[in-house]
Design an enzyme around this catalytic site. Structure first.
Site, PDB file in Angstrom:
ATOM      1  N   GLN A 285       0.890  -1.168   0.000  1.00 38.27           N
ATOM      2  CA  GLN A 285       0.000   0.000   0.000  1.00 38.27           C
ATOM      3  C   GLN A 285       0.923   1.211   0.000  1.00 38.27           C
ATOM      4  O   GLN A 285       1.485   1.575   1.031  1.00 38.27           O
ATOM      5  CB  GLN A 285      -0.931  -0.009   1.210  1.00 38.27           C
TER       6      GLN A 285
ATOM      7  N   TYR B 113      -7.364   0.153   4.064  1.00 40.87           N
ATOM      8  CA  TYR B 113      -8.319   1.075   3.431  1.00 40.87           C
ATOM      9  C   TYR B 113      -9.525   0.312   2.881  1.00 40.87           C
ATOM     10  O   TYR B 113      -9.504  -0.917   2.794  1.00 40.87           O
ATOM     11  CB  TYR B 113      -7.638   1.857   2.300  1.00 40.87           C
ATOM     12  N   GLY B 114     -10.545   1.082   2.500  1.00 41.93           N
ATOM     13  CA  GLY B 114     -11.713   0.477   1.863  1.00 41.93           C
ATOM     14  C   GLY B 114     -11.342   0.007   0.468  1.00 41.93           C
ATOM     15  O   GLY B 114     -11.628  -1.123   0.065  1.00 41.93           O
TER      16      GLY B 114
ATOM     17  N   MET C  96      -8.269   0.962  -2.915  1.00 40.40           N
ATOM     18  CA  MET C  96      -7.115   1.725  -3.400  1.00 40.40           C
ATOM     19  C   MET C  96      -7.070   1.575  -4.913  1.00 40.40           C
ATOM     20  O   MET C  96      -7.086   0.459  -5.432  1.00 40.40           O
ATOM     21  CB  MET C  96      -5.832   1.206  -2.731  1.00 40.40           C
ATOM     22  N   GLU C  97      -6.979   2.725  -5.574  1.00 41.60           N
ATOM     23  CA  GLU C  97      -7.166   2.791  -7.021  1.00 41.60           C
ATOM     24  C   GLU C  97      -5.939   2.379  -7.831  1.00 41.60           C
ATOM     25  O   GLU C  97      -5.588   3.047  -8.813  1.00 41.60           O
ATOM     26  CB  GLU C  97      -7.582   4.221  -7.386  1.00 41.60           C
TER      27      GLU C  97
ATOM     28  N   HIS D 212     -16.136   4.426  -6.654  1.00 42.08           N
ATOM     29  CA  HIS D 212     -15.144   5.428  -6.260  1.00 42.08           C
ATOM     30  C   HIS D 212     -13.781   5.099  -6.887  1.00 42.08           C
ATOM     31  O   HIS D 212     -13.151   5.969  -7.512  1.00 42.08           O
ATOM     32  CB  HIS D 212     -15.051   5.468  -4.730  1.00 42.08           C
ATOM     33  N   GLU D 213     -13.347   3.859  -6.744  1.00 43.77           N
ATOM     34  CA  GLU D 213     -12.016   3.492  -7.280  1.00 43.77           C
ATOM     35  C   GLU D 213     -12.023   3.547  -8.806  1.00 43.77           C
ATOM     36  O   GLU D 213     -11.023   3.929  -9.416  1.00 43.77           O
ATOM     37  CB  GLU D 213     -11.560   2.123  -6.761  1.00 43.77           C
TER      38      GLU D 213
ATOM     39  N   HIS E 186     -11.471   7.058  -9.910  1.00 38.39           N
ATOM     40  CA  HIS E 186     -10.059   7.477  -9.833  1.00 38.39           C
ATOM     41  C   HIS E 186      -9.306   7.213 -11.139  1.00 38.39           C
ATOM     42  O   HIS E 186      -8.225   7.788 -11.351  1.00 38.39           O
ATOM     43  CB  HIS E 186      -9.335   6.727  -8.717  1.00 38.39           C
TER      44      HIS E 186
ATOM     45  N   GLU F 233      -9.228  13.386  -4.401  1.00 29.95           N
ATOM     46  CA  GLU F 233     -10.350  12.750  -3.695  1.00 29.95           C
ATOM     47  C   GLU F 233     -11.671  13.514  -3.819  1.00 29.95           C
ATOM     48  O   GLU F 233     -12.730  12.901  -3.911  1.00 29.95           O
ATOM     49  CB  GLU F 233      -9.992  12.511  -2.224  1.00 29.95           C
TER      50      GLU F 233
ATOM     51  N   ASP G 125      -0.069  11.073   6.047  1.00 25.27           N
ATOM     52  CA  ASP G 125      -0.944  10.110   6.737  1.00 25.27           C
ATOM     53  C   ASP G 125      -1.631  10.757   7.940  1.00 25.27           C
ATOM     54  O   ASP G 125      -2.756  10.393   8.290  1.00 25.27           O
ATOM     55  CB  ASP G 125      -0.147   8.888   7.231  1.00 25.27           C
TER      56      ASP G 125
ATOM     57  N   TYR H  98     -12.143  14.986   0.763  1.00 26.66           N
ATOM     58  CA  TYR H  98     -13.188  14.233   0.063  1.00 26.66           C
ATOM     59  C   TYR H  98     -14.473  15.058  -0.023  1.00 26.66           C
ATOM     60  O   TYR H  98     -15.031  15.262  -1.097  1.00 26.66           O
ATOM     61  CB  TYR H  98     -13.524  12.932   0.811  1.00 26.66           C
TER      62      TYR H  98
ATOM     63  N   MET I 274      -8.828   1.088   8.637  1.00 27.55           N
ATOM     64  CA  MET I 274      -8.649   2.190   9.595  1.00 27.55           C
ATOM     65  C   MET I 274      -9.931   2.966   9.844  1.00 27.55           C
ATOM     66  O   MET I 274     -10.138   3.497  10.921  1.00 27.55           O
ATOM     67  CB  MET I 274      -7.551   3.124   9.117  1.00 27.55           C
TER      68      MET I 274
HETATM   69  N1  BES Z   1      -6.871   6.591  -2.546  1.00 26.03           N
HETATM   70  C1  BES Z   1      -7.757   6.330  -1.484  1.00 26.03           C
HETATM   71  C2  BES Z   1      -7.130   5.579  -0.350  1.00 26.03           C
HETATM   72  C3  BES Z   1      -5.936   6.262   0.274  1.00 26.03           C
HETATM   73  C4  BES Z   1      -5.905   7.632   0.468  1.00 26.03           C
HETATM   74  C5  BES Z   1      -4.874   5.518   0.683  1.00 26.03           C
HETATM   75  C6  BES Z   1      -4.787   8.233   1.037  1.00 26.03           C
HETATM   76  C7  BES Z   1      -3.762   6.119   1.257  1.00 26.03           C
HETATM   77  C8  BES Z   1      -3.723   7.476   1.438  1.00 26.03           C
HETATM   78  C9  BES Z   1      -8.998   5.564  -1.953  1.00 26.03           C
HETATM   79  O1  BES Z   1      -9.425   5.891  -3.230  1.00 26.03           O
HETATM   80  C10 BES Z   1     -10.139   5.919  -1.034  1.00 26.03           C
HETATM   81  O2  BES Z   1     -10.480   7.072  -0.975  1.00 26.03           O
HETATM   82  N2  BES Z   1     -10.712   4.940  -0.364  1.00 26.03           N
HETATM   83  C11 BES Z   1     -11.852   5.140   0.496  1.00 26.03           C
HETATM   84  C12 BES Z   1     -13.093   4.779  -0.277  1.00 26.03           C
HETATM   85  C13 BES Z   1     -14.290   5.629  -0.046  1.00 26.03           C
HETATM   86  C14 BES Z   1     -14.097   7.100  -0.020  1.00 26.03           C
HETATM   87  C15 BES Z   1     -15.415   5.249  -0.996  1.00 26.03           C
HETATM   88  C16 BES Z   1     -11.675   4.249   1.714  1.00 26.03           C
HETATM   89  O3  BES Z   1     -10.645   3.572   1.803  1.00 26.03           O
HETATM   90  O4  BES Z   1     -12.507   4.235   2.584  1.00 26.03           O
HETATM   91 ZN    ZN Z   2     -10.277   7.846  -3.246  1.00 26.94          ZN
END
Ligand code: BES
Ligand code: ZN
Length: 664
Positions: free
Chosen positions: A187, A320-321, A323-324, A348-349, A352, A371, A428, A436, A617
């Protein structure tokens, strides 16, 4: 000492303080700063006579020590072997370099906890230094280039990652569903790629990459790239070599790898879902709308350029939920609700693929360009597939989440600005819902301002086309927007760009959301709040019968904003709705939080179970914070964390150490 305290940036602010001091102190101060500065340069391997490198930070990106403004990495070729015993990747990165400054004699890369053995260019061995670790920034690697006038050259960096590399998680068989084979995944976002590959770890630059990965023969290797043919069985038969190519230039944080005992199912003309065999059927069902989402996204945004769109469902510790990663979205198994109710994360992904992966934030100070646009586009996809009221309902939920986030972070917290200052902050640590939701609200506002979707959607398409394969900042977006709508300047003159970009707190515009789907949630919530427990319960299972999963979620989210419910009410709710048995993780999570808020002991084992079973998380951090806040469960929180730590990714551990007040 923090990285910032060492950086010349903070030395210069110390310099300004000295201006108020007596002259002798001033001279003494200047001298010591000069000496400290030279010591720092010497330590980091910079030559004294090359003053152009006096600021060792990347001028385009405060979260990187690399210097792509001097010599830029144009291509990466990885040849790595996964050593599961040692929990390391080892091999080489071949970097194609181009001199931006024709007089440059060095290339500066990012790294974190890498052991670099040797650097060569052709037959020539090159001198290099690895600077002292500067906190979350890691260590600059400075490589002396061969004396040549050629503006393009290749260097080969031999290296081994650390078993504690922040980008990588190595799982023993016991941590997998199958329990027989180990697993590893990466990741890299935001700035962890540097712990996996020595390169310029900044989204300001993009490069194609290719890879040859050797892994145990019984496992499958996947990457964020297109696989090249069948894997090759190596001589002694116990290893295989996989090849990948990502032709499209991408930013470093999109390099991704996963190795495990994996299976796949086709879910569309350009898509497979991958996971351990235990989840694969369920995943194929859950994500069956993928092709429809892709086509809807293409209709909105333009052609999908990445060829394949696969999904990998990771082990539960994935933080994470989703990752794109290009060609291969990484997804948490917590999306497997059984009824497709959490598939919006896939939308969402997918979004991206344009917002973030084609048009990219230049650094993480402009993360909202990734985002905020993606949330806005995700909801456009949702609106087309499930109707405008659904889009409004989702956005209203987002607005409330934003309100909650800003309340917790503080109205004046500069990290609630749309554009943030990361000169001393780990991306982070800056991560929140703000980019978002404030970001997508800003776009909603702009859409309303210019006259709705018929005007704004073509603008977005042209913005993606104009900036594809580039990394940009918020001002470039502003300039392009104002130019595109130059005939509407009576309207666009009203935009308070500075207030939107640079002030903390809630957005200065609240869209008028259609509240039709939210109404029943509100009404049921009110009924529960108003109910007097000494009277018979008027509630029955049928109350939720016509509710969509998202409405149940909203109902619980609304209750979370109220005073704590009494244990009697919580027990009555469980008796009526059986929420303890719900599979949807969003509902499960909110129901546990509502229980903890009401100090209902019934919720404690469910909270412990949820933080133990999965490592996302989004759920871990609030649940641990709740357990910590309640005195009765504080010890449980700390003990559970200690027990689960070995199964968690570094980024989650770092966040929780902060939440549980364990951080130094
Ligand atoms: N790119 C993000 C995950 C991310 C952001 C990882 C910053 C590390 C650092 C991913 O596209 C994301 O936003 N995931 C969300 C999904 C949700 C907003 C639908 C998540 O993990 O919850
Ligand atoms: Zn995202």
């Amino acid at each position: 000492m923090t990285a910032a305290a060492k950086s010349p940036r903070s030395s210069s602010s110390a310099f300004y303080h000295l201006l108020n001091y007596p002259k002798s102190a001033f001279i003494f101060g200047c001298l010591s700063i000069l000496i400290a500065g030279f010591a720092l340069l010497a330590h980091n391997g910079w030559s004294f006579n090359n003053m152009s490198v006096i600021n060792p930070k990347n001028p385009m990106d405060p979260s990187s020590l690399a210097r792509p403004d001097q010599v830029v990495v144009k291509d990466v070729f990885l040849q790595l072997e996964a050593d599961f015993k040692g929990q390391v990747l080892k091999g080489s990165a071949t970097l194609t370099l181009e001199k931006v400054d024709s007089k440059a004699t060095q290339v500066v890369l990012d790294s974190s906890d890498l052991s670099i053995g040797q650097v060569t260019s052709g037959d020539e061995e090159l001198k290099f230094t690895v600077g002292e670790k500067q906190g979350f920034l890691g260590s600059a690697v400075v490589i002396e280039l061969p004396k040549s006038t050629n503006p393009v050259l290749k260097v080969v960096v031999q290296y081994v990652t650390s078993p504690s590399a922040s980008a990588l998680q190595w799982l023993p068989p016991a941590q997998t569903a199958g329990k027989v084979h180990p697993y590893m995944f990466s990741q890299c976002q935001a700035i962890h790629c540097r712990s996996m590959v020595p390169l310029q770890d900044t989204p300001a630059i993009k490069m194609p990459y290719s890879a040859e990965i050797i892994a145990p023969a019984e496992l499958t290797v996947l990457m964020s790239a297109v696989p090249q043919g069948e894997p090759e069985l190596l001589a002694n038969g116990d290893k295989k070599k996989y090849k990948f190519v990502q032709k499209i230039p991408i930013q470093s944080y999109l390099i991704a790898i996963a190795i495990g005992k994996l299976e796949s199912r086709r879910i569309g003309p350009r898509s497979h879902v991958w996971s351990e065999k235990e989840f694969v059927e369920q995943a194929a069902f859950e994500f069956s709308q993928t092709e429809e989402m892709l086509q809807t996204a293409e209709d909105l945004n333009g052609p999908y350029v990445w060829g394949i769109y696969d999904i990998l469902v990771l082990p539960p510790s994935f933080p994470y939920g989703g990752m794109e990663n290009p060609c291969l979205t990484f997804a948490t198994p917590t999306l497997l609700a059984g009824d497709k109710s959490l598939a919006n994360v896939i939308a969402h992904e997918i979004a991206h693929s344009w917002t973030g992966n084609l048009v990219t934030n230049k650094n993480f100070e402009h993360f909202w360009l990734n985002e905020g646009f993606t949330v806005f586009a995700e909801r456009k996809i949702l609106g087309r597939m499930s109707g405008e009221p659904m889009r409004h309902f989702d956005a209203l939920g987002g607005w409330k989440e934003l309100q909650y986030t800003i309340d917790v972070m503080g109205q004046d917290n500069p990290l609630t600005n749309l554009v943030v200052d990361l000169s001393t902050v780990d991306p982070d640590d800056a991560f929140s819902k703000v980019p978002y939701e404030k970001g997508s609200t800003f776009l909603w506002y702009l859409e309303d301002l210019v006259g709705g979707a018929l005007k704004f959607e073509p603008f977005l398409k042209s913005y993606y086309e104009h900036f594809k394969f580039q990394a940009i900042d918020s001002n470039q977006f502003r300039t392009y927007f104002l130019d595109y709508f130059k005939d509407e300047n009576e309207k666009t003159n009203q935009i308070q760009w500075d207030a939107w970009f640079n002030t903390p707190g809630m957005p200065i515009y609240r869209p008028s959301f259609d509240e039709s789907l939210a109404k029943v949630c509100q009404e049921l919530k009110d009924k529960w709040i108003q109910w007097n427990e000494s009277t018979p319960s008027p509630f029955k299972a049928d109350d939720l019968k016509s509710f969509l999963a998202a409405q149940k979620e909203e109902f619980l989210a609304l209750l979370m904003l109220e005073d704590p419910l009494s244990v009697k009410k919580l027990e009555t709710m469980e008796a009526a709705y059986h929420l303890n048995d719900v599979n949807n993780c969003e509902i499960r999570y909110l129901w546990i939080r509502l229980g903890l808020k009401g100090k209902w002991t019934n919720a404690i084992p469910r909270a412990v179970q949820m933080v133990t079973e999965q490592g996302r998380m989004k759920y871990l951090r609030p649940l641990y914070r709740d357990l910590y806040a309640w005195e009765e469960t504080r010890t449980t929180a700390l003990k559970t964390f200690e027990a689960n730590k070995p199964n968690m990714m570094k980024v989650a551990i770092q966040g929780l150490e902060h939440d549980l007040k364990l951080a130094k």
